[in-house]
Structure formats: C-alpha cells, structure tokens
Enzyme design. Structure first.
Site, mmCIF file in Angstrom:
data_model
loop_
_atom_site.group_PDB
_atom_site.id
_atom_site.type_symbol
_atom_site.label_atom_id
_atom_site.label_comp_id
_atom_site.label_asym_id
_atom_site.label_seq_id
_atom_site.Cartn_x
_atom_site.Cartn_y
_atom_site.Cartn_z
ATOM 1 N N LYS A 58 0.712 -1.244 0.003
ATOM 2 C CA LYS A 58 -0.013 0.096 -0.025
ATOM 3 C C LYS A 58 0.753 1.096 0.241
ATOM 4 C CE LYS A 58 -3.986 -0.453 -0.053
ATOM 5 N NZ LYS A 58 -4.941 -0.641 -1.180
ATOM 6 N N SER A 275 -3.083 -12.491 3.545
ATOM 7 C CA SER A 275 -3.679 -12.528 2.249
ATOM 8 C C SER A 275 -2.557 -13.005 1.053
ATOM 9 C CB SER A 275 -4.071 -10.838 1.829
ATOM 10 O OG SER A 275 -2.785 -10.184 1.699
HETATM 11 N N1 PMP Z 1 -3.455 -7.699 1.204
HETATM 12 C C1 PMP Z 1 -3.376 -6.825 2.129
HETATM 13 C C2 PMP Z 1 -2.805 -7.253 3.504
HETATM 14 C C3 PMP Z 1 -4.039 -5.596 1.933
HETATM 15 O O1 PMP Z 1 -3.886 -4.717 3.175
HETATM 16 C C4 PMP Z 1 -4.515 -5.206 0.796
HETATM 17 C C5 PMP Z 1 -5.061 -3.728 0.802
HETATM 18 N N2 PMP Z 1 -6.202 -3.472 1.293
HETATM 19 C C6 PMP Z 1 -4.954 -6.085 -0.086
HETATM 20 C C7 PMP Z 1 -4.266 -7.461 0.062
HETATM 21 C C8 PMP Z 1 -5.440 -5.670 -1.410
HETATM 22 O O2 PMP Z 1 -5.016 -4.964 -2.385
HETATM 23 P P1 PMP Z 1 -5.805 -3.611 -3.184
HETATM 24 O O3 PMP Z 1 -6.470 -2.634 -2.203
HETATM 25 O O4 PMP Z 1 -4.772 -3.232 -3.959
HETATM 26 O O5 PMP Z 1 -6.607 -4.500 -3.903
#
Ligand code: PMP
Length: 316
Positions: A58, A275
């Site tokens: 991010k 994630s």
């Molecule tokens: N994984 C994590 C740990 C995140 O913090 C985020 C952002 N919310 C994402 C995946 C997904 O990324 P994006 O917002 O670019 O879809």
C-alpha cells in the site's frame, strides 16, 4: 513516466526524496518448495511487497495519492488527509504523512489487529474506530461522513475511488513485473481489496503483453479472516473496480489461506501475511492447470502484524 519521474518533476516544491524514493522496486521471489508437484516448466513468482518502507504494497498507492493531492494543490495546506482503511493503507499514509509533515486521520474497523492499531498510533495518526461488525464498509461510511461534515478540515483521499490508486500500480508494479520476468509472465493474479493492485498492474501487463491472463482472487464468503481482502458480492463496490476486467476469479477459503501462510514460513522461509497465503493458494491452483507458464502474484505484507493470531502460527 514512473513514480520516480513524477517525484522528480514535482521536486521543486515537494521534498519527496528520502523515504518516499525507496517505494517500489521490490524483489520478485520464486516459490521453490510448495511448488514441488508442478511440472518443471511451470513457475510461480511473488512480489515481496513487505520490502517497501511502510511494510506493505500500500506504500505505492498511498504515495501516489499523496503526490497527486499535493500537486493538484488540495493537500498540504494544513488540511488533514482522511481515509478509511483496514490497516495497511493507513500505515502507509501515516508513514509518509510523518515524513512529509501531513497530519493524518483514519477510520479503521475496531477489529483491526492490535499490532496495526498500535503502529498507526506510533506513527502519529489520529484513529477513529468504527463498528467491527460492519467491517471495512463501516469505516468507509464513517470517512464519508467526516469528509461531508468538515470539508474545511479534511482532504478525503478516498482510496476506493481515487484513480491515483490503480495508477500507482500501472506506473510501478506492472513495469517491474515486466522487467523482472523479462516479459515472460503468462499469468498475473492479485487479491481484491480496493482492486488497485489488480486493475493497475493488470492494465499495464495486458497492454504490453496481450496474451497475459489477468486473474482476480477474493475470499469465498462474506465473513472471512483474510484481512485486506474483500468479498465483492457482499461489500461496497470500489469505484475503481471493473468486474469484467479479469478473465477469471478464484475464491479462497480462510482455512486454506491460513495453512498456506504457515507453509510459506516453514517451507519457503517467507514469513508473510494471510492475504499472501491466499495468493499462494490461488497461484498454485492456476499453476496446476498449466503445462508451462510463469504465474506472478503479489505478497502484500509480512506476518508481523498478525502475530497476535497465535493459532495461525503455531499450526495444528
Ligand atoms: N492484502 C493486504 C494485506 C492488504 O492490506 C490489501 C489492501 N487492502 C490487499 C491485499 C489488496 O490490495 P488492493 O487494495 O490493491 O486490492
């Protein structure tokens, strides 16, 4: 034009050298052991996004959103940067806010891990906690409410609807993957939060290599434990998300992501967040259908912010 070029063109007025200049250019790491059942000509690589100064992917959109806000003249005149976040975007805003002297206010679900909340406060951000039962949507509604009530006080960054979010990935994540794979990438898959990673990286890669398949990944249910990801059918839909963009979508169970997160630590030496575990599950699913190919995904952050979830790390 890359993020660095934007930084350089704007450097007359905004001091973006130093910490911000270290965002991006993260390593692309091959998975070697969890992939042992795949054919030799199928490879999986992940962008190690915890190498960013703020510790996650991010940093890319946060920095680009701050830069465009500063360049357009709305931000940096005493207003507080305001947004909703489940944690990582907030940490990135707070990191660059501290470095650039921009005050930051964040609406965050009270269910965010204690490590994340402590980090946000350590970096000097003002945190407004929202109802945990409403998840990230509750935080979005709170940020909208604050922005509408006090436009004089807040500059609403609005990561879910701000094109500077996906453009950060179009300008950095996409070109890095193209270069690091020597153009050999055949599949790109990313988990969906705001969808900025998928939309921006995917758009760049498909423009460069029209044969590349772009795939999305999300939790399989509305109530899930995949922090940072959204179950799109039951969530407020991000304005930057185009459901028809990816050529396929994979659904991952929380338990499968947990097991894989532990395997990545124990079998690859990659201590990553949940994630990232989900991304590895989906990448393996894609790779298992191929005879040859280069599957690329992103591992958004490291495991440190999830340490309080002891059951995750100690295994069965
Ligand atoms: N994984 C994590 C740990 C995140 O913090 C985020 C952002 N919310 C994402 C995946 C997904 O990324 P994006 O917002 O670019 O879809």
């Amino acid at each position: 034009m890359t993020l660095l070029d934007i930084r350089l063109t704007s450097s007359n007025t905004i001091p973006l050298d130093g910490l911000p200049s270290h965002v991006g250019n993260t390593p692309l790491i091959p998975l070697r052991r969890v992939t042992s059942n795949l054919p030799a000509r199928v490879r999986i690589f992940a962008k190690a996004e915890w190498f960013n100064p703020g510790g996650s992917i991010k940093d890319r959109p946060a920095l680009n959103i701050i830069q465009t806000g500063l360049i357009n003249g709305d931000l940096g005149r005493g207003k507080r940067l305001l947004d909703s976040t489940s944690g990582n975007m907030g940490i990135s805003y707070a990191t660059f806010g501290a470095a650039l002297g921009i005050p930051v206010t964040l609406a965050v679900p009270a269910s965010a891990s204690p490590e994340r909340l402590t980090l946000l406060r350590a970096l000097g951000a003002e945190v407004v906690l929202t109802d945990p039962s409403e998840g990230s949507d509750g935080a979005i509604l709170k940020a909208r409410e604050l922005a509408a009530e006090r436009p004089d006080l807040y500059w609403y960054a609005n990561q879910y609807n701000n094109p500077a979010n996906w453009q950060a990935h179009y300008l950095s994540t996409g070109p890095e993957i193209a270069a690091q794979t020597n153009g050999q990438v055949t599949h790109f898959m990313a988990g969906l939060g705001t969808s900025g990673t998928l939309m921006g990286t995917g758009k760049f890669l498909i423009e460069q290599f029209p044969h590349v398949q772009i795939l999305s990944m999300q939790p399989d249910a509305a109530f899930h434990g995949l922090e940072g990801l959204k179950h799109m059918p039951s969530a407020i839909r991000p304005g930057i998300y185009d459901e028809s963009f990816a050529s396929g979508n994979l659904e991952v169970r929380t338990e499968a992501a947990h097991e894989m997160t532990l395997r990545l630590a124990r079998e690859e030496g990659l201590f990553v967040g949940i994630s990232a575990g989900a991304a590895a599950v989906a990448a393996l699913q894609i790779a298992s259908q191929l005879d040859e190919g280069v599957v690329v995904t992103v591992f958004p952050d490291a495991g440190y912010k999830y340490l309080s979830d002891k059951s995750l790390w100690e295994g069965k």
